[in-house]
Design an enzyme around this catalytic site. Structure first.
Site, mmCIF file in Angstrom:
data_model
loop_
_atom_site.group_PDB
_atom_site.id
_atom_site.type_symbol
_atom_site.label_atom_id
_atom_site.label_comp_id
_atom_site.label_asym_id
_atom_site.label_seq_id
_atom_site.Cartn_x
_atom_site.Cartn_y
_atom_site.Cartn_z
ATOM 1 N N GLY A 382 0.796 -1.212 0.000
ATOM 2 C CA GLY A 382 0.000 0.000 0.000
ATOM 3 C C GLY A 382 0.831 1.266 0.000
ATOM 4 N N SER A 383 0.253 2.339 0.548
ATOM 5 C CA SER A 383 0.811 3.685 0.422
ATOM 6 C C SER A 383 2.147 3.883 1.118
ATOM 7 C CB SER A 383 -0.196 4.706 0.960
ATOM 8 O OG SER A 383 -1.393 4.655 0.228
ATOM 9 N N ALA A 384 2.585 2.910 1.905
ATOM 10 C CA ALA A 384 3.887 3.042 2.567
ATOM 11 C C ALA A 384 5.017 3.210 1.560
ATOM 12 C CB ALA A 384 4.150 1.825 3.450
#
Length: 687
Positions: A382-384
């Protein structure tokens, strides 16, 4: 007159010189005679045996493996001592010799019979009945005359029937089991017959050793784990050399009965942990094959010790935190599939791993340790990963620092791609802080030379976006091996190029290729330390064996930080993303600000992530939509000494259940700083 005086003086010196010469010659002859006497009388038998011997034979005895300790010298893998009955055969040992000894031993010890094969039983039946007798009974004179010894014996084995084998008694089977272990090793190599001898067994056998040639009782050890199952999969397993490795290890002077590391650190550092065997040098007679005299013994030595980078106290506390947070998270609506969580904490400047914890709940509701999963289980993160996306965009010039892009839903035919909220006109810092998907989609479309207005590629390569991202992501350690000192680490899953536009832009928000927790901690460390990808390490030092009074052994090797690469990007761009990560944790609207905007977290920075995934059962049937919750970070922001990566797979997408990763992150930082303060206080007290 003067000449006569000189001649007289010379005559006076002559007898003195002759006397000196005679004394010197006498001393030399005396030394020579003494030396000959020593050789003949003292060493005569030894030299005679050497002259009769055709070769020297070595008998080896296994030495204990080295211990494994944590960074504060706490023993985490030890040796539990016991005694093993061994048997060493020579080149002249016959089957009847081992049969006689095995028969005696069967009256005093019991050995597991599971390894006994049908061929073993046939060989035993032949020895027990008598080879010559069976040859006459089962082979015709013509066969005996025609065949050589090897073929004769093979034919005899084939003619041993099931009825013959059924005559073997329970006592016979026990003798066979013992004899099988005795025959397992090479000549002059001590084969273990039975481990963990009782005091009674040791006493009886010891009293009769003079009647049992080749039998010995040796100290031995099994691996023990003072901290239980914690990190056991990382430490690895030790067992007898696997068949598939025998040829390779034989070239390294191993015996096939040797215990070797077959996984984890035990395998990675096999040559270090392996002890130096005790050697007994035998001289053999060329005619009889028998040994001559007593062997010369060269003492062995325990293997070297490994000192880990791991803090075992921190490791235990993090394992407990993971269990508690998983249980609390599962109490929320829809979280019944959330059964595991992982965290890796590492020094971003040195690569030293302080903890590598994983917990997984089994079907009985009990937790098992799964540190191994932090190295081998890959997830959509994800956005990490958006820090890498922004840096790639800045470096390739498709965006510039401070550039504004309008965040509103994007449509690709019937497919709509959007952020979790419509953010309007935002710059790169806000895109990181609020985790804008649309900002990242625009970066990726520009990298891939795709026009959103015309919905067409204007470059020559439809796969350019994938290739550019994977190239630069790899500089952070994403999608490639991190270099950790552990065998066969995973590189995650490369999704290829399927459905180019949709998957290409999803890759920019961490929802296409998959990565491991160890890759994620290397990625965030590279951003934290200013652009240097540091090799993660589990082993800090190699030392000579620790002494009995627990004083650390002499340093053999210390592993210094190893920079694998410096990312090919302007430092100003790295500082820009660092600022964005700080705003995630501190600025109003930051996706983690309500959890970390406190001085007790030592000015931490990082990035949250949520990857939407679909869950299927073993038969491929859809179960539910779930989220992988991730969190990466480091602290302090201006001089980082700790970096971490957290992954909680299969969480519910419902609002209010999305904080498990942040709660783990909070408690991880609190625990790290508390233990650091405790250690510093203890060190000051010692001074």
């Amino acid at each position: 007159m003067e000449t006569q005086k000189k001649n007289k003086k010379k005559k006076n010196h002559l007898p003195f010189r002759l006397n000196t010469l005679f004394v010197a010659v006498f001393l030399l002859f005396s030394i020579l005679i003494l030396r000959l006497g020593v050789l003949q009388i003292v060493n005569g038998e030894e030299k005679r045996q050497e002259s009769e011997a055709i070769k020297k034979e070595e008998a080896k005895k296994e030495a204990p493996r080295g211990k494994i300790l944590d960074r504060y010298q706490r023993v985490v893998v030890d040796n539990k001592p016991y005694f093993t009955l061994t048997y060493t055969k020579t080149s002249s040992t016959k089957a009847v010799d081992t049969y006689r000894i095995a028969k005696w031993l069967s009256q005093h010890i019991k050995v597991d019979e599971k390894k006994v094969t049908e061929r073993d039983k046939k060989d035993f039946f032949i020895v027990k009945t008598g080879v010559e007798k069976l040859m006459k009974e089962r082979l015709t004179p013509a066969e005996a005359k025609k065949l050589n010894n090897e073929k004769e014996y093979k034919l005899l084995v084939d003619r041993i029937t099931k009825k013959d084998l059924d005559t073997l008694t329970k006592i016979d089977r026990q003798i066979l089991a013992i004899k099988r272990e005795m025959d397992a090793g090479y000549a002059y190599s001590a084969s273990p017959v039975k481990k963990n001898l009782t005091d009674r067994e040791i006493s009886i056998i010891s009293e009769n050793l003079d009647q049992l040639p080749g039998v010995d009782i040796m100290p031995d050890a099994d691996r023990t784990y003072p901290f239980g199952d914690s990190l056991k999969t990382i430490f690895g397993r030790v067992k007898q050399m696997p068949k598939e490795q025998q040829e390779y290890l034989a070239a390294l002077n191993y015996d096939r009965t040797d215990q070797v590391g077959i996984s984890g650190l035990e395998a990675q550092y096999q040559e270090t942990l392996r002890g130096t065997k005790e050697k007994s040098i035998y001289l053999t007679n060329p005619k009889t094959g028998k040994t001559l005299g007593e062997p010369k013994v060269i003492p062995g030595k325990r293997g070297k010790d490994l000192v880990l980078t791991i803090d075992m106290e921190l490791q235990h506390k993090m394992e407990k935190i993971l269990e508690e947070e998983i249980r609390k998270g599962r109490a929320d609506r829809g979280n019944e599939l959330m059964r595991s969580a992982y965290i890796v904490m590492m020094n971003p400047k040195t690569g030293e791993i302080y903890t590598i914890a994983g917990k997984k709940m089994n079907s009985d509701g009990e937790f098992v340790n799964d540190s191994y999963g932090a190295l081998f289980d890959a997830y959509e993160m994800g956005s990490a990963v958006k820090g890498a996306t922004v840096l790639t965009g800045l470096h390739k010039g498709v965006i510039h620092m401070g550039e504004y892009i309008y965040d509103a839903p994007l449509k690709f035919g019937s497919l709509t791609k959007k952020s979790h909220a419509n953010m309007g006109s935002i710059n790169d810092l806000t895109a990181l802080k609020k985790s804008s998907n649309v900002y990242m989609y625009n970066i990726v479309m520009r990298l891939g030379k795709f026009s959103y207005n015309t919905k067409t590629f204007y470059g020559d390569n439809r796969y350019l976006g994938f290739d550019v991202m994977r190239y630069y992501f790899s500089q952070f350690g994403l999608g490639v091996k991190t270099g950790i000192d552990f065998p066969n680490e995973s590189t995650g899953y490369n999704g290829g190029y399927t459905n180019q536009v949709g998957n290409m832009i999803d890759m920019g928000i961490g929802q296409f290729d998959t990565y491991t927790p160890i890759q994620m901690v290397q990625y965030v460390s590279t951003i934290a330390n200013g652009g240097y990808r540091v090799q993660p390490r589990l082993v800090k030092e190699i030392r000579e064996p620790q002494t009995e009074n627990h004083i650390e052994g002499k340093l053999v090797e210390r592993f210094e930080p190893n920079i694998l690469n410096e990312i090919d990007m302007d430092k100003n761009y790295i500082h820009r993303v660092q600022q964005g990560f700080w705003e995630v944790y501190h600025s109003p609207g930051g996706t983690a600000a309500q959890y970390f905007n406190s001085s007790k977290y030592h000015n931490a920075a990082g990035k949250t992530g949520t990857a939407q995934v679909k869950k299927y059962d073993k038969n491929g049937n859809f179960i539910a939509d779930k989220d992988n919750l991730t969190l990466v970070g480091y602290a302090p922001y201006d001089n980082p000494e700790i970096a971490f990566a957290i992954i909680v797979p299969d969480a519910s997408p419902y609002s209010g259940t999305q904080a498990v990763n942040k709660h783990i992150g909070q408690r991880a930082l609190e625990t790290y700083w508390a233990l650091k303060k405790k250690t510093e206080t203890e060190e000051q007290a010692k001074q």
